[in-house]
Design an enzyme around this catalytic site. Structure first.
Site, mmCIF file in Angstrom:
data_model
loop_
_atom_site.group_PDB
_atom_site.id
_atom_site.type_symbol
_atom_site.label_atom_id
_atom_site.label_comp_id
_atom_site.label_asym_id
_atom_site.label_seq_id
_atom_site.Cartn_x
_atom_site.Cartn_y
_atom_site.Cartn_z
ATOM 1 N N LYS A 150 -63.421 11.642 -6.518
ATOM 2 C CA LYS A 150 -62.880 12.942 -6.939
ATOM 3 C C LYS A 150 -61.582 12.750 -7.721
ATOM 4 C CE LYS A 150 -62.872 14.742 -2.724
ATOM 5 N NZ LYS A 150 -63.535 13.699 -1.911
ATOM 6 N N ARG B 169 -62.828 22.367 2.244
ATOM 7 C CA ARG B 169 -63.549 21.323 2.961
ATOM 8 C C ARG B 169 -64.270 21.872 4.177
ATOM 9 N NH1 ARG B 169 -60.231 16.570 1.128
ATOM 10 N NH2 ARG B 169 -60.956 14.689 2.130
ATOM 11 N N ARG C 126 -60.658 0.023 -2.250
ATOM 12 C CA ARG C 126 -59.776 0.886 -3.043
ATOM 13 C C ARG C 126 -58.309 0.527 -2.793
ATOM 14 N NH1 ARG C 126 -60.040 7.398 -2.963
ATOM 15 N NH2 ARG C 126 -59.456 7.192 -0.772
ATOM 16 N N ARG D 147 -54.572 2.583 1.299
ATOM 17 C CA ARG D 147 -54.252 3.765 2.097
ATOM 18 C C ARG D 147 -54.568 3.494 3.557
ATOM 19 N NH1 ARG D 147 -56.870 8.982 -0.864
ATOM 20 N NH2 ARG D 147 -57.415 9.411 1.310
ATOM 21 N N ARG E 254 -64.314 9.590 8.558
ATOM 22 C CA ARG E 254 -64.175 10.589 7.485
ATOM 23 C C ARG E 254 -65.545 10.998 6.955
ATOM 24 N NH1 ARG E 254 -60.533 7.434 3.569
ATOM 25 N NH2 ARG E 254 -60.552 9.280 2.256
HETATM 26 P P1 AMP Z 1 -58.326 13.085 0.466
HETATM 27 O O1 AMP Z 1 -57.270 12.388 -0.318
HETATM 28 O O2 AMP Z 1 -58.841 14.312 -0.237
HETATM 29 O O3 AMP Z 1 -59.429 12.164 0.933
HETATM 30 O O4 AMP Z 1 -57.614 13.643 1.797
HETATM 31 C C1 AMP Z 1 -57.004 12.761 2.730
HETATM 32 C C2 AMP Z 1 -56.889 13.432 4.094
HETATM 33 O O5 AMP Z 1 -56.085 14.627 3.984
HETATM 34 C C3 AMP Z 1 -58.204 13.909 4.691
HETATM 35 O O6 AMP Z 1 -58.892 12.868 5.378
HETATM 36 C C4 AMP Z 1 -57.711 15.004 5.640
HETATM 37 O O7 AMP Z 1 -57.110 14.451 6.814
HETATM 38 C C5 AMP Z 1 -56.605 15.657 4.831
HETATM 39 N N1 AMP Z 1 -57.124 16.749 3.971
HETATM 40 C C6 AMP Z 1 -57.169 16.784 2.606
HETATM 41 N N2 AMP Z 1 -57.689 17.938 2.160
HETATM 42 C C7 AMP Z 1 -57.989 18.657 3.278
HETATM 43 C C8 AMP Z 1 -58.585 19.939 3.490
HETATM 44 N N3 AMP Z 1 -58.985 20.710 2.469
HETATM 45 N N4 AMP Z 1 -58.743 20.347 4.774
HETATM 46 C C9 AMP Z 1 -58.346 19.597 5.829
HETATM 47 N N5 AMP Z 1 -57.796 18.376 5.691
HETATM 48 C C10 AMP Z 1 -57.617 17.907 4.431
#
Ligand code: AMP
Length: 215
Positions: free
Chosen positions: A13, A88, A127, A160, A171
């Site tokens: 993404k 999400r 990554r 990360r 996840r």
């Molecule tokens: P990402 O970088 O989008 O993979 O997000 C990293 C982490 O942030 C996720 O594993 C969640 O813990 C949190 N997170 C990001 N976006 C959301 C969302 N829309 N709702 C809930 N948690 C989120």
């Protein structure tokens, strides 16, 4: 143009967003980036989100919805946006629908990035991300020229905390349980478009170009 990118962690993404942003002047709104920035700066939001993020779990809906209401009300979002990592969950999607209705900003499209779980695990274990500018690398296929130093800004390139295999598996199951219901939710509204995400990093951009949405 108002577009949502949905897909499992590791579908690309962030990378696909970078390609789209290079062509279209949209506000790129990534909830993951906003949360990581808050964790880095030690804000109250960051402190409450960190334990969920480290465990690969979702941050509670009320926290995310409050954060996004503020973000989407800013001027730049009125000119068009690309939502990356939000919504999400179904409650988040419903809250977003209500908010966009209030703001008179209807969605144009929801792009679903499709990729298998095995490919995700393979990708995310390798990554690497610049901790200063967020540039994305792959330890095998696209490492920085100098070990752990960002090509773009000289910042430190690291893994990360949530890109470790056990956290990645967690996840992925969160995605299948809580986020994948959004596929039929948006399909039912006639907004869903499926985009292959296992190959080139610009498939979402190419898809947007064929849709001729305008900016
Ligand atoms: P990402 O970088 O989008 O993979 O997000 C990293 C982490 O942030 C996720 O594993 C969640 O813990 C949190 N997170 C990001 N976006 C959301 C969302 N829309 N709702 C809930 N948690 C989120």
């Amino acid at each position: 143009m108002r577009v949502i990118l949905i897909g499992p962690p590791g579908a690309g993404k962030g990378t696909q967003s970078e390609r789209i942003m290079a062509e279209y002047p949209l506000a790129h709104i990534s909830t993951g980036d906003i949360l990581r920035e808050n964790v880095k700066n030690g804000t109250e939001l960051g402190k409450s989100a960190k334990s969920f993020m480290d465990a690969g779990k979702l941050v509670p809906d009320d926290v995310i919805i409050r954060m996004m209401k503020e973000r989407l009300a800013k001027d730049d979002a009125r000119k068009g946006f690309l939502l990356d990592g939000f919504p999400r969950t179904t409650p988040q999607a419903e809250a977003l629908g209500t908010l966009l209705k209030e703001l008179s900003l209807p969605l144009d499209a929801v792009l679903l990035l499709e990729i298998s779980d095995d490919e995700v695990v393979n990708r995310l274990c390798n990554r690497r991300v610049c901790s200063s500018c967020g540039a994305i690398y792959n330890a095998l296929s696209h490492p920085p020229k100098k070990d752990r130093v960002c090509d773009e800004c000289g910042g430190e390139v690291t893994q990360r905390d949530d890109d470790k295999e056990t956290v990645i598996r967690s996840r992925l199951s969160v995605y299948h349980e809580q986020t994948s219901p959004l596929i039929s939710y948006y399909d039912g509204k006639g907004l869903l478009h499926r985009v292959g995400a296992a190959g080139a990093p610009d498939t979402a951009l190419l898809y947007i170009e064929t849709m001729k949405l305008g900016v």
